[in-house]
Design an enzyme around this catalytic site. Sequence first.
Site, PDB file in Angstrom:
ATOM      1  N   SER A  16       2.894  -4.365  -9.647  1.00 28.76           N
ATOM      2  CA  SER A  16       4.009  -4.619  -8.719  1.00 28.76           C
ATOM      3  C   SER A  16       4.375  -6.092  -8.712  1.00 28.76           C
ATOM      4  O   SER A  16       5.547  -6.464  -8.825  1.00 28.76           O
ATOM      5  CB  SER A  16       3.615  -4.232  -7.288  1.00 28.76           C
ATOM      6  OG  SER A  16       3.658  -2.860  -7.130  1.00 28.76           O
ATOM      7  N   ARG A  39       5.270 -11.358  -1.744  1.00 31.20           N
ATOM      8  CA  ARG A  39       4.670 -10.286  -0.944  1.00 31.20           C
ATOM      9  C   ARG A  39       5.701  -9.662   0.013  1.00 31.20           C
ATOM     10  O   ARG A  39       5.657  -8.466   0.291  1.00 31.20           O
ATOM     11  CB  ARG A  39       3.467 -10.839  -0.175  1.00 31.20           C
ATOM     12  CG  ARG A  39       2.306  -9.872  -0.214  1.00 31.20           C
ATOM     13  CD  ARG A  39       1.025 -10.430   0.327  1.00 31.20           C
ATOM     14  NE  ARG A  39       0.179  -9.313   0.703  1.00 31.20           N
ATOM     15  CZ  ARG A  39      -0.891  -8.920   0.024  1.00 31.20           C
ATOM     16  NH1 ARG A  39      -1.283  -9.552  -1.050  1.00 31.20           N
ATOM     17  NH2 ARG A  39      -1.594  -7.886   0.430  1.00 31.20           N
ATOM     18  N   HIS A  42       7.619  -7.359  -2.101  1.00 39.04           N
ATOM     19  CA  HIS A  42       6.731  -6.226  -2.396  1.00 39.04           C
ATOM     20  C   HIS A  42       6.774  -5.206  -1.257  1.00 39.04           C
ATOM     21  O   HIS A  42       6.879  -3.994  -1.486  1.00 39.04           O
ATOM     22  CB  HIS A  42       5.317  -6.778  -2.591  1.00 39.04           C
ATOM     23  CG  HIS A  42       4.282  -5.767  -2.896  1.00 39.04           C
ATOM     24  ND1 HIS A  42       3.225  -5.529  -2.061  1.00 39.04           N
ATOM     25  CD2 HIS A  42       4.121  -4.935  -3.952  1.00 39.04           C
ATOM     26  CE1 HIS A  42       2.450  -4.591  -2.586  1.00 39.04           C
ATOM     27  NE2 HIS A  42       2.972  -4.218  -3.737  1.00 39.04           N
TER      28      HIS A  42
END
Length: 209
Positions: A16, A39, A42
């Site tokens: 990812s 993040r 994500h």
Amino acid sequence: MPHSYETDGASIYRASFATIRAEADLARFTPEEEPVAVRMIHASGMVELAPRIRFAPGFAIHAREALMRGAPILCDARMVSEGITRARLPASNAVICTLRGPEVPGLATELGTTRSAAALELWRPYLQGAVVAIGNAPTALFHLLNMLEDPACPRPAAIIGCPVGFIGAAESKAALAADNPVPWCIVSGRPGGSAMTVAAINALAGPAE
Ligand SMILES: C/C1=C2N=C(/C=C3N=C(/C(C)=C4\N[C@@](C)([C@@H]5N=C1[C@](C)(CCC(=O)O)[C@H]5CC(=O)O)[C@@](C)(CC(=O)O)[C@@H]4CCC(=O)O)[C@@](C)(CC(=O)O)[C@@H]\3CCC(=O)O)C(C)(C)[C@@H]/2CCC(=O)O
């Protein structure tokens, strides 16, 4: 026929993050900001989020240092406080959400506001040097900005202001960036939410991936 899929959690995370770094335009972020932005992207599944992620100068450094010093993390919603990965916290930091305090509904009626905003009145003893994580309620972010207009109000070390929605979200985040009371991180416009906010804390708390 059974479906075949990746089953290793660490491999899923690695793939990812590699996809995000290949597809998102991260060039404008500093080395300290980049893992936070990655993040947050994500958690949202949207590489298109990158241009909306904004940091005040020094935010990532200040927030990380505060966490290392043991600063408490003040959250507007349980969805935020529950999402923080305790094992990543560098100093067993306290994670505080006052939304369900028994006094909050009465306080909200008294102040003529939402429970999310009224709950911040209970932050006062913890606010000095804290890291604030607002991921749901625009009214909470507006209330915090109003509290901080009082010079006697204790100052947090950093504010993640990422409420989501259609009523007040964009406006409260623009006000945070304009007022600039302490180093901040926002996702501009309507997008935001608990998951992105948690992701920012989890990135600041742990090692970069
Ligand atoms: C108007 C509110 C908004 N809520 C949004 C999105 C989500 N909220 C969820 C849940 C479960 C909760 N939201 C409350 C915070 C509740 N939401 C509100 C309020 C009515 C007012 C806040 C505001 O406008 O600033 C607020 C209640 C209050 O009096 O403060 C929640 C406390 C309601 C409750 O269960 O009692 C609760 C939070 C529980 C917790 O985690 O502690 C959603 C999951 C919605 C759902 O259930 O369908 C979702 C989560 C989004 C996220 O990522 O966090 C908005 C869109 C933010 C909206 C404010 C803006 C708007 O445009 O309407």
